[in-house]
Design a protein around this motif. Sequence first.
Motif, PDB file in Angstrom:
ATOM      1  N   ASP A   5       0.804  -1.314  -0.110  1.00  0.00           N
ATOM      2  CA  ASP A   5      -0.124  -0.192  -0.402  1.00  0.00           C
ATOM      3  C   ASP A   5       0.938   1.237  -0.196  1.00  0.00           C
ATOM      4  O   ASP A   5       0.205   2.247  -0.647  1.00  0.00           O
ATOM      5  CB  ASP A   5      -0.861  -0.054   1.484  1.00  0.00           C
ATOM      6  CG  ASP A   5      -1.926  -1.079   1.626  1.00  0.00           C
ATOM      7  OD1 ASP A   5      -2.725  -1.704   0.090  1.00  0.00           O
ATOM      8  OD2 ASP A   5      -1.637  -1.958   2.256  1.00  0.00           O
ATOM      9  N   ALA A   6       1.876   1.223   0.074  1.00  0.00           N
ATOM     10  CA  ALA A   6       2.585   2.348   0.552  1.00  0.00           C
ATOM     11  C   ALA A   6       4.094   2.308  -0.654  1.00  0.00           C
ATOM     12  O   ALA A   6       4.629   3.686  -0.711  1.00  0.00           O
ATOM     13  CB  ALA A   6       3.260   2.680   1.849  1.00  0.00           C
ATOM     14  N   LEU A  85       3.274  -2.400   7.558  1.00  0.00           N
ATOM     15  CA  LEU A  85       4.646  -1.124   7.741  1.00  0.00           C
ATOM     16  C   LEU A  85       5.415  -1.132   8.655  1.00  0.00           C
ATOM     17  O   LEU A  85       6.158  -0.563   9.008  1.00  0.00           O
ATOM     18  CB  LEU A  85       3.314   0.065   7.589  1.00  0.00           C
ATOM     19  CG  LEU A  85       3.087   0.520   6.211  1.00  0.00           C
ATOM     20  CD1 LEU A  85       1.997   1.447   6.113  1.00  0.00           C
ATOM     21  CD2 LEU A  85       3.850  -0.154   4.864  1.00  0.00           C
ATOM     22  N   VAL A 112      10.138   0.528  -0.677  1.00  0.00           N
ATOM     23  CA  VAL A 112       9.425   1.257  -0.173  1.00  0.00           C
ATOM     24  C   VAL A 112      10.739   2.433   1.030  1.00  0.00           C
ATOM     25  O   VAL A 112      11.852   1.504   1.263  1.00  0.00           O
ATOM     26  CB  VAL A 112       8.826   0.485   1.593  1.00  0.00           C
ATOM     27  CG1 VAL A 112       8.977  -0.066   2.075  1.00  0.00           C
ATOM     28  CG2 VAL A 112       7.327   1.550   1.999  1.00  0.00           C
ATOM     29  N   ASP A 116       7.127   7.248   2.888  1.00  0.00           N
ATOM     30  CA  ASP A 116       6.313   6.113   2.260  1.00  0.00           C
ATOM     31  C   ASP A 116       5.482   5.566   3.930  1.00  0.00           C
ATOM     32  O   ASP A 116       4.389   6.078   3.574  1.00  0.00           O
ATOM     33  CB  ASP A 116       6.172   5.108   1.500  1.00  0.00           C
ATOM     34  CG  ASP A 116       7.222   5.788  -0.177  1.00  0.00           C
ATOM     35  OD1 ASP A 116       7.108   6.819   0.019  1.00  0.00           O
ATOM     36  OD2 ASP A 116       8.041   4.679  -0.295  1.00  0.00           O
ATOM     37  N   ILE A 117       6.044   5.746   4.592  1.00  0.00           N
ATOM     38  CA  ILE A 117       5.115   4.396   6.356  1.00  0.00           C
ATOM     39  C   ILE A 117       4.804   5.890   6.496  1.00  0.00           C
ATOM     40  O   ILE A 117       3.298   5.807   6.646  1.00  0.00           O
ATOM     41  CB  ILE A 117       6.367   3.740   6.439  1.00  0.00           C
ATOM     42  CG1 ILE A 117       7.157   2.664   5.574  1.00  0.00           C
ATOM     43  CG2 ILE A 117       5.571   3.750   7.726  1.00  0.00           C
ATOM     44  CD1 ILE A 117       8.103   1.896   6.146  1.00  0.00           C
ATOM     45  N   ARG A 119       3.508   8.722   5.353  1.00  0.00           N
ATOM     46  CA  ARG A 119       2.862   9.056   5.010  1.00  0.00           C
ATOM     47  C   ARG A 119       2.196   8.367   5.076  1.00  0.00           C
ATOM     48  O   ARG A 119       0.403   9.131   5.267  1.00  0.00           O
ATOM     49  CB  ARG A 119       3.071  10.061   3.098  1.00  0.00           C
ATOM     50  CG  ARG A 119       1.991   9.780   1.735  1.00  0.00           C
ATOM     51  CD  ARG A 119       2.650   9.845   1.120  1.00  0.00           C
ATOM     52  NE  ARG A 119       3.206   9.079   0.132  1.00  0.00           N
ATOM     53  CZ  ARG A 119       2.978   7.396  -0.134  1.00  0.00           C
ATOM     54  NH1 ARG A 119       1.315   7.112   0.568  1.00  0.00           N
ATOM     55  NH2 ARG A 119       3.799   6.881  -0.629  1.00  0.00           N
ATOM     56  N   CYS A 120       1.310   7.013   4.617  1.00  0.00           N
ATOM     57  CA  CYS A 120       0.721   6.114   5.037  1.00  0.00           C
ATOM     58  C   CYS A 120      -0.089   6.040   6.379  1.00  0.00           C
ATOM     59  O   CYS A 120      -0.940   5.743   6.109  1.00  0.00           O
ATOM     60  CB  CYS A 120       0.908   4.764   5.059  1.00  0.00           C
ATOM     61  SG  CYS A 120       0.774   4.731   3.093  1.00  0.00           S
ATOM     62  N   TRP A 121       0.999   6.378   7.473  1.00  0.00           N
ATOM     63  CA  TRP A 121       0.460   6.627   8.876  1.00  0.00           C
ATOM     64  C   TRP A 121      -0.250   7.685   8.824  1.00  0.00           C
ATOM     65  O   TRP A 121      -1.195   7.683   9.654  1.00  0.00           O
ATOM     66  CB  TRP A 121       1.679   6.273   9.408  1.00  0.00           C
ATOM     67  CG  TRP A 121       1.942   4.403   9.713  1.00  0.00           C
ATOM     68  CD1 TRP A 121       1.568   4.020   9.602  1.00  0.00           C
ATOM     69  CD2 TRP A 121       3.196   4.174  10.374  1.00  0.00           C
ATOM     70  NE1 TRP A 121       1.480   2.902  10.150  1.00  0.00           N
ATOM     71  CE2 TRP A 121       3.113   3.288   9.959  1.00  0.00           C
ATOM     72  CE3 TRP A 121       4.174   5.147  10.884  1.00  0.00           C
ATOM     73  CZ2 TRP A 121       4.684   2.337  10.540  1.00  0.00           C
ATOM     74  CZ3 TRP A 121       5.595   4.689  11.587  1.00  0.00           C
ATOM     75  CH2 TRP A 121       5.851   3.269  11.378  1.00  0.00           C
TER      76      TRP A 121
END
Length: 138
Positions: A5-6, A85, A112, A116-117, A119-121
């Motif tokens: 996803d990331a 993640l 990744v 990226d992590i 941003r997703c969190w």
Amino acid sequence: MHVKDAMSTVVLTIGPAHTLRQAAQLMAARRIGAAVVLDNDNSGIGILTERDILNSLGAGENPDRETAQTHTTSDVVFAAPHWTLDDAADAMVRGGFRHLIVLNDHEPVGVVSVRDIIRCWSTATERADAERTDAVPA
């Protein structure tokens, strides 16, 4: 959330003979911090990061003569698309690095990064906060 996803699926791959200047130009053009180095003759899959290039320049080395092969990290920790993640972040913290090459069936399918992590969190937290706000009666 999972690595798939990331991760960025547009992966810059270079060869071991690319100079550090060539690698830096390609990375800058794509606004990325790492390139996957494919060296089928020797070490297989490695990673060259912006930190590797910076360390070389800081040591006074010539970026037109230094090659990716010389500065590539070949003892890479790889992630799988199904990793969480949290798993990826834990691996990065333990290893002291900011990028993971994502492999699927022994082939690089993404990279990744810490960014990226985060941003997703961050997106997930914003979404959860919005849902809580919407659930509060007026």
